[in-house]
Design a protein around this motif. Structure first.
Motif, PDB file in Angstrom:
ATOM      1  N   ARG A  35       0.816  -1.219   0.000  1.00 52.07           N
ATOM      2  CA  ARG A  35       0.000   0.000   0.000  1.00 52.07           C
ATOM      3  C   ARG A  35       0.850   1.270   0.000  1.00 52.07           C
ATOM      4  NH1 ARG A  35      -2.660  -0.360   5.347  1.00 52.07           N
ATOM      5  NH2 ARG A  35      -0.903  -1.714   5.713  1.00 52.07           N
ATOM      6  N   ARG A  41       5.065  -8.053  -3.868  1.00 52.71           N
ATOM      7  CA  ARG A  41       5.216  -9.075  -2.815  1.00 52.71           C
ATOM      8  C   ARG A  41       4.583 -10.376  -3.285  1.00 52.71           C
ATOM      9  NH1 ARG A  41       5.576  -6.748   2.481  1.00 52.71           N
ATOM     10  NH2 ARG A  41       7.170  -5.156   2.312  1.00 52.71           N
ATOM     11  N   VAL A  49       1.933 -17.486   8.291  1.00 54.10           N
ATOM     12  CA  VAL A  49       2.215 -16.597   9.413  1.00 54.10           C
ATOM     13  C   VAL A  49       2.357 -15.129   8.990  1.00 54.10           C
ATOM     14  CG1 VAL A  49       3.787 -16.139  11.347  1.00 54.10           C
ATOM     15  CG2 VAL A  49       3.399 -18.478  10.601  1.00 54.10           C
ATOM     16  N   CYS A  50       2.963 -14.866   7.818  1.00 49.83           N
ATOM     17  CA  CYS A  50       3.367 -13.487   7.497  1.00 49.83           C
ATOM     18  C   CYS A  50       2.340 -12.679   6.719  1.00 49.83           C
ATOM     19  CB  CYS A  50       4.707 -13.482   6.770  1.00 49.83           C
ATOM     20  SG  CYS A  50       4.587 -13.841   4.996  1.00 49.83           S
ATOM     21  N   PHE A  51       1.385 -13.305   6.072  1.00 51.90           N
ATOM     22  CA  PHE A  51       0.331 -12.608   5.319  1.00 51.90           C
ATOM     23  C   PHE A  51       0.846 -11.808   4.123  1.00 51.90           C
ATOM     24  CE2 PHE A  51      -3.389 -13.422   7.963  1.00 51.90           C
ATOM     25  CZ  PHE A  51      -2.793 -13.877   9.124  1.00 51.90           C
TER      26      PHE A  51
ATOM     27  N   TRP B 140      15.458  -7.733   1.785  1.00 52.93           N
ATOM     28  CA  TRP B 140      14.795  -8.986   2.218  1.00 52.93           C
ATOM     29  C   TRP B 140      13.317  -8.996   1.867  1.00 52.93           C
ATOM     30  CZ3 TRP B 140      12.019 -10.150   7.240  1.00 52.93           C
ATOM     31  CH2 TRP B 140      11.450  -9.000   7.790  1.00 52.93           C
ATOM     32  N   ASP B 141      12.771  -7.819   1.487  1.00 51.52           N
ATOM     33  CA  ASP B 141      11.360  -7.769   1.111  1.00 51.52           C
ATOM     34  C   ASP B 141      11.154  -7.964  -0.391  1.00 51.52           C
ATOM     35  OD1 ASP B 141      12.735  -5.354   0.928  1.00 51.52           O
ATOM     36  OD2 ASP B 141      10.920  -4.138   1.029  1.00 51.52           O
ATOM     37  N   VAL B 399      13.362  -2.054   5.186  1.00 50.91           N
ATOM     38  CA  VAL B 399      12.052  -2.310   5.773  1.00 50.91           C
ATOM     39  C   VAL B 399      12.219  -3.290   6.933  1.00 50.91           C
ATOM     40  CG1 VAL B 399       9.835  -3.466   5.358  1.00 50.91           C
ATOM     41  CG2 VAL B 399      10.710  -1.820   3.702  1.00 50.91           C
ATOM     42  N   ARG B 402       7.282  -5.633   7.562  1.00 48.27           N
ATOM     43  CA  ARG B 402       6.903  -5.860   6.161  1.00 48.27           C
ATOM     44  C   ARG B 402       5.469  -5.416   5.893  1.00 48.27           C
ATOM     45  NH1 ARG B 402      10.310  -9.890   3.848  1.00 48.27           N
ATOM     46  NH2 ARG B 402       8.661 -10.428   2.371  1.00 48.27           N
ATOM     47  N   CYS B 403       4.577  -5.618   6.872  1.00 51.33           N
ATOM     48  CA  CYS B 403       3.160  -5.315   6.660  1.00 51.33           C
ATOM     49  C   CYS B 403       2.927  -3.814   6.536  1.00 51.33           C
ATOM     50  CB  CYS B 403       2.326  -5.856   7.814  1.00 51.33           C
ATOM     51  SG  CYS B 403       2.482  -7.614   8.106  1.00 51.33           S
ATOM     52  N   GLU B 404       3.451  -3.067   7.495  1.00 53.22           N
ATOM     53  CA  GLU B 404       3.205  -1.629   7.528  1.00 53.22           C
ATOM     54  C   GLU B 404       4.334  -0.835   6.866  1.00 53.22           C
ATOM     55  OE1 GLU B 404       0.394  -0.023   8.670  1.00 53.22           O
ATOM     56  OE2 GLU B 404      -0.436  -2.047   8.695  1.00 53.22           O
ATOM     57  N   GLU B 405       5.321  -1.530   6.341  1.00 49.25           N
ATOM     58  CA  GLU B 405       6.450  -0.920   5.627  1.00 49.25           C
ATOM     59  C   GLU B 405       7.151   0.158   6.473  1.00 49.25           C
ATOM     60  OE1 GLU B 405       5.389  -0.539   1.217  1.00 49.25           O
ATOM     61  OE2 GLU B 405       3.449  -0.862   2.170  1.00 49.25           O
ATOM     62  N   TRP B 436      -1.055  -6.942   9.221  1.00 48.18           N
ATOM     63  CA  TRP B 436      -1.691  -8.247   9.077  1.00 48.18           C
ATOM     64  C   TRP B 436      -1.074  -9.318   9.968  1.00 48.18           C
ATOM     65  CZ3 TRP B 436      -5.986 -10.040   6.954  1.00 48.18           C
ATOM     66  CH2 TRP B 436      -6.641  -9.257   5.992  1.00 48.18           C
ATOM     67  N   CYS B 437       0.254  -9.370  10.025  1.00 42.22           N
ATOM     68  CA  CYS B 437       0.877 -10.494  10.755  1.00 42.22           C
ATOM     69  C   CYS B 437       0.964 -10.224  12.241  1.00 42.22           C
ATOM     70  CB  CYS B 437       2.246 -10.845  10.167  1.00 42.22           C
ATOM     71  SG  CYS B 437       3.642  -9.975  10.893  1.00 42.22           S
ATOM     72  N   ARG B 440       4.350 -10.792  14.103  1.00 42.20           N
ATOM     73  CA  ARG B 440       4.975 -12.116  14.187  1.00 42.20           C
ATOM     74  C   ARG B 440       6.338 -12.110  13.490  1.00 42.20           C
ATOM     75  NH1 ARG B 440      -0.465 -13.167  13.869  1.00 42.20           N
ATOM     76  NH2 ARG B 440      -1.270 -14.513  15.501  1.00 42.20           N
ATOM     77  N   MET B 441       6.431 -11.385  12.368  1.00 43.27           N
ATOM     78  CA  MET B 441       7.694 -11.345  11.630  1.00 43.27           C
ATOM     79  C   MET B 441       8.675 -10.343  12.248  1.00 43.27           C
ATOM     80  SD  MET B 441       7.964 -13.474   9.191  1.00 43.27           S
ATOM     81  CE  MET B 441       6.871 -14.834   9.568  1.00 43.27           C
TER      82      MET B 441
END
Lengths: 105, 485
Positions: A35, A41, A49-51, B140-141, B399, B402-405, B436-437, B440-441
């Motif tokens: 976003r 991705r 786990v990572c979505f 890594w992303d 990053v 990863r979810c929220e960058e 989202w995660c 966890r990551m």
């Protein structure tokens, strides 16, 4: 081999594979755009786990491609078109706002 | 809804399978719940039964004889109505009730459709395992960079190699089976970067000597890797991944004793896939929310505290396997058996079948295995630590979440000048861990960047996996049949 579709294009798969496994086997490692940075991705943790690998399946959003088994005829969409459209709208709005601000000055 | 069970086991990996088999043998009625489509967990991940001819994975496994013995006990118990096997059920919450526990799951056998299910039993065993611990690094992303567990899952579950030229990096013995598996399926494994110094094992030789089973496993990988000309590079790390739309190269560097890249040693290797793993993070979501005491583990993780019979501090709640400390499948199997024996003793409803003397002897043997394997796990944790100076390979733009960058620069700014003291505060300031995660990551990483020295305790997650409101509403409707139009 069976087939499902992603954004209208066919993806072959072996019965038993997940949606993510089928996509990777077809040479595709990315199917989502972030976003904020609009970065590509795909599958990362591979175990739910990572979505990172989220897709829409038969209209249900937020599905982890790495845990959903592929089924013949499944309709997978990535929302990339939608994201791009939304981004374009946001960008357009921002541009308009800037212009208006500029006009006011 | 099926009949009442005496015990619910969440997780059908080595620990959960072993516990289920032992509990069934002791005469209990068991509900076994797992998110996978078949039993086995991550370690014994298999394609579904009907797909095993098309996707052969037998040669990628270890300890298959044990897996078969455990899995083969299930059908008869199901037929006898004593086992309620719930595969493709994602547990999103477990709560205490007056007379035991309620386990809430989303039945996803027809995914993406889902149905909410509630299971109840007086006793609960949580054996939810672990997932790959990650440390971020520039690039890594990028697509094509996966966790080593992810590479292994694609391979064992779907017969898919994620690339044709693969570099692996991180630390720990798990790098070896992943390298061997990829090589066996025709991928060229161009580098296996092990950050630790293998000589570190020599500082704790006792546990290694007392676990000869591990030598055989190690030797097997050494032979397999030599046959495919795969080289393991000790004290080396992948410090950058490069590419635009996907990974096309990595930069690897030799590490100094503190884990910082040694100047002038960096080299570039072209790849089309990368696998990273820095040990494992236990999957504690259900246990934290149930209020169990946690304790520090040698690998830097908080793990659930259990007594010598795998009982947690919550009455009626047991834990086995990686949630009690990462130690591998043989330890998990032994802990699962031990937990089941405790359940049988504590339930005390009926005399346990079999000769009491033989049972006592068996229990003593299981306890000895647990002690021996835990000593090995501790030596492994000490020999494969997170490199002290790993954060040196981060740039401000890397990053982290990863979810929220959220970048390393943003996390560092939040922690600077006595700012955020832990990952929870960093989350509030930067959104790292809010996506989202649910951290966890990035949780372990942000924890390292914010407050070194303390074990990593994950945030409490009341919903362990997403569930649709539609499924919950439907459950509510099914539970209130009297309320009709």
């Amino acid at each position: 081999m069976s087939e499902f579709s992603i954004d209208g294009r066919p993806v072959p798969f072996t019965e038993g594979q997940t949606v993510a496994a089928a996509l990777v086997a077809a040479g595709r490692v990315a199917w989502r755009t972030t976003r904020v940075g609009h970065r590509p991705r795909g599958v990362f943790c591979g175990i739910g786990v990572c979505f990172d690998c989220l897709v829409t399946i038969d209209g249900a959003g937020g599905q982890r491609a790495c845990v959903v088994p592929a089924r013949p005829g499944m309709n997978v969409t990535t929302g990339e078109t939608m994201t791009t459209a939304a981004t374009a709208t946001t960008a357009a709005t921002a541009t308009t706002a800037t212009t208006e601000e500029g006009d006011d000055d | 809804m099926t009949e009442q069970s005496d015990l619910i086991v969440v997780g059908a990996g080595p620990a959960g399978l072993a516990a289920t088999a032992a509990a069934l043998a002791g005469g209990l009625r068991v509900a076994l719940v797992d998110s996978g489509t078949v039993v086995g967990g991550q370690y014994w991940r298999h394609p579904p039964e009907h797909a095993r001819a098309a996707i052969p994975t037998e040669d990628l496994h270890h300890g298959l004889r044990e897996y078969r013995a455990l899995a083969d006990a299930l059908p008869a118990a199901r037929a006898a109505g004593r086992l309620d096997l719930r595969t493709a059920h994602h547990v999103w919450s477990a709560v205490r009730e007056d007379d035991g526990f309620a386990v809430h799951a989303a039945d996803r056998r027809e995914a993406p459709a889902e149905t909410a299910v509630v299971l109840r039993a007086p006793r609960l065993l949580v054996a939810t395992g672990a997932y790959d611990r990650q440390l971020p690094f520039p690039g890594w992303d990028l697509p094509g960079v996966l966790t080593i567990g992810g590479l292994q899952a694609l391979l064992k579950g779907g017969g898919v190699t994620a690339g044709s030229r693969v570099a692996l990096g991180g630390t720990g013995p798990f790098l070896l089976p992943v390298a061997a598996g990829l090589a066996a399926r025709g991928a060229e494994v161009v580098a296996v970067c092990e950050a630790a110094n293998p000589l570190a094992w020599l500082r704790h030789p006792g546990p290694l000597l007392r676990n000869p089973g591990k030598w055989g496993e190690g030797a097997g990988y050494a032979v397999a890797l030599a046959r495919h000309r795969v080289r393991v590079r000790p004290r080396t790390a992948i410090v950058r991944a490069e590419g635009d739309e996907r990974v096309t190269a990595v930069r690897i560097a030799s590490l100094a004793a503190d884990g910082s890249p040694r100047p002038g040693t960096e080299r570039r290797i072209e790849v089309d896939a990368v696998g990273i793993g820095w040990g494992f993070a236990p999957q504690l979501d259900l246990l934290v929310a149930l209020g169990c005491d946690l304790t520090a583990s040698d690998d830097g993780n908080a793990v659930v505290a259990v007594d010598d019979g795998q009982r947690t501090t919550v009455p009626g709640l047991y834990a086995a396997g990686e949630v009690c400390g990462v130690g591998g499948a043989p330890l998990a199997v032994a802990e699962g058996r031990l937990a089941a024996e405790s359940v049988l003793a504590d339930a005390g409803t009926a005399p346990v079948p079999g000769d009491p003397a033989a049972r006592a002897k068996r229990l003593a043997a299981v306890r000895a295995t647990v002690a021996r394997q835990r000593a090995f796990a501790r030596a492994m944790a000490l020999a494969h630590p997170l490199p002290e100076a790993w954060s040196e390979w981060l740039t401000d733009e890397t990053v982290v979440c990863r979810c929220e960058e959220v970048t390393a620069g943003a996390v560092r700014a939040a922690c600077a000048d006595g700012g955020a003291p832990d990952h929870r505060q960093v989350k509030q300031l930067t959104r790292a861990g809010m996506g989202w995660c649910q951290g966890r990551m990035c949780g372990p990483t942000v924890h390292c960047l914010a407050g070194r020295g303390r074990p990593y305790t994950p945030a409490e997650r009341l919903v362990a996996t997403p569930v649709t409101l539609g499924a919950l509403a439907d459950l509510d409707r099914r539970n209130s049949p009297a309320r009709t139009e």
